[in-house]
Design an enzyme around this catalytic site. Structure first.
Site, short mmCIF file in Angstrom:
data_model
loop_
_atom_site.label_atom_id
_atom_site.label_comp_id
_atom_site.label_asym_id
_atom_site.label_seq_id
_atom_site.Cartn_x
_atom_site.Cartn_y
_atom_site.Cartn_z
N HIS A 62 0.73 -1.08 0.13
CA HIS A 62 0.09 -0.07 -0.01
C HIS A 62 0.97 1.34 0.06
CE1 HIS A 62 -3.73 -2.30 1.59
NE2 HIS A 62 -3.65 -2.47 0.17
N GLU A 147 -6.19 -7.65 3.63
CA GLU A 147 -5.56 -8.73 4.65
C GLU A 147 -6.72 -9.33 5.21
OE1 GLU A 147 -2.25 -7.55 7.10
OE2 GLU A 147 -2.93 -9.22 8.31
N THR A 185 -2.35 -7.64 10.64
CA THR A 185 -1.29 -7.58 11.45
C THR A 185 -0.53 -6.13 11.70
OG1 THR A 185 -0.39 -7.49 8.97
CG2 THR A 185 -0.27 -9.74 10.04
S1 SF4 Z 1 2.65 -8.27 8.05
FE1 SF4 Z 1 4.18 -6.86 8.76
S2 SF4 Z 1 6.25 -7.54 7.93
FE2 SF4 Z 1 4.64 -8.24 6.89
S3 SF4 Z 1 4.55 -6.75 5.13
FE3 SF4 Z 1 2.87 -6.32 6.63
S4 SF4 Z 1 3.76 -4.89 7.81
FE4 SF4 Z 1 5.41 -5.97 6.57
#
Ligand code: SF4
Length: 346
Positions: A62, A147, A185
């Site tokens: 992004h 996500e 995340t």
């Molecule tokens: S989960 Fe964390 S380490 Fe993985 S792409 Fe996203 S921000 Fe980066």
């Protein structure tokens, strides 16, 4: 697919703060994480190996600058795999995809390269495992974020998305003795813990995830900006509007003492008025932001008298991921297991 860039400020920033100590506190870690680095290199490698065009489902990461640069090299960004010609190569973005998307790509005979961050894949595996054990999964995250769609798509019958602490007060579950929480995340650690606290008050048997779902990069950038924010009159976060972790950095800065905080994609979005009466400017960037964009902000601030730059380092990062397996063999058929890390790129 990328939004065209609209330059905002035509004049260079002026030194208007007057005499007194002007300084920049530069948060560290900031910028590229290992998952973003790997995803961007995956697209570059795919272009090198298979030639343009290479299709990418959704923005690979992004950040508008990264996407625009990859477009110049021959990447074509699409919303869904049905826009990709049959048999073509398609890269799945760092945010991950649901099994339905993988199947749709396979049905079209697409050659998929999965650049999902391994730390997102870890959450997918947790969702599959808890669904198999017939848990109800309360997925803390933002409805509609790629996500969250990908993770929820692993077990749609078992997942309920919890958008905020307030939603934790009203969410209903089937069996309060069999609930687990997982998360996106890139959330605010503090807000997520507040959501969990309120969920647990209602469902005392709520299970925790086996390990932190909020990734190391998100956590480290929040810890660093908290330290900067308490001494900053103004915080500038470099990052795109659709970057969850960048937007969270603005919120965290404001919650931890910054008098003002703004997000910009590019240095020329920094407004002269923001600097009025400002002695200390905090600067950071989201996990999908190349360092060159931060450097441009620092250059503009230097022109406005903020030449004294002090790094505020709260962690070292050395995590590395290997390339997606589809790219690990070079053209001569040799394996390329090089590990990639969160290095700064321009
Ligand atoms: S989960 Fe964390 S380490 Fe993985 S792409 Fe996203 S921000 Fe980066």
């Amino acid at each position: 697919m990328p939004v065209p860039r609209v330059p905002r400020r035509r004049e260079p920033l002026q030194d208007i703060a007057g005499p007194g100590r002007k300084r920049v506190l530069l948060a560290s870690p900031r910028g590229y994480c290992a998952g973003v680095d790997r995803a961007v290199i995956a697209v570059e490698k795919a272009l090198e190996r298979f030639g343009a065009p290479v299709y990418v489902r959704k923005q690979i990461v992004h950040n508008i600058h990264v996407v625009t640069e990859l477009e110049k090299q021959g990447a074509i960004f699409v919303e869904e795999v049905d826009e990709v010609p049959e048999g073509a190569h398609v890269v799945f973005s760092a945010h991950g995809v649901s099994p339905a998307v993988v199947n749709a790509a396979s049905d079209r005979g697409l050659r998929a390269i999965d650049a999902t961050c391994p730390l997102v894949t870890k959450v997918h595996r947790e969702a599959v495992r808890f669904a198999r054990d017939d848990f109800e999964i309360l997925l803390i995250g933002h409805e509609g974020h790629e996500e969250v769609e990908g993770t929820a798509g692993e077990a749609p019958e078992h997942v309920t998305v919890v958008n905020s602490p307030d939603e934790a007060d009203t969410i209903e579950v089937r069996d309060p003795s069999k609930v687990v929480w997982l998360s996106q995340t890139t959330l605010s650690v503090d807000e997520t813990m507040e959501t969990v606290r309120r969920l647990r008050a209602r469902f005392p048997q709520l299970q925790d995830p086996p390990s932190d779902d909020i990734c190391y990069a998100t956590q480290n950038r929040q810890v660093a900006i908290k330290k900067v924010a308490k001494d900053a009159d103004l915080v500038i976060v470099v990052g795109s509007a659709n970057s969850s972790n960048s937007v969270r950095l603005v919120e965290v800065a404001l919650e931890h003492g910054a008098k003002a905080a703004y997000r910009v994609d590019y240095a020329d979005e920094v407004e002269q008025a923001w600097l009025e009466g400002v002695e200390t400017v905090g600067v950071t960037s989201g996990a999908s932001v190349p360092e060159v964009l931060v450097q441009q902000v620092l250059d503009d601030l230097a022109a406005a008298g903020y030449r004294d730059v002090e790094q505020v380092r709260t962690a070292e990062e050395d995590l590395m991921f290997s390339l997606p397996k589809e790219l690990r063999q070079d053209a001569a058929g040799k394996r390329d297991d090089r590990a990639l890390g969160g290095r700064s790129r321009s």
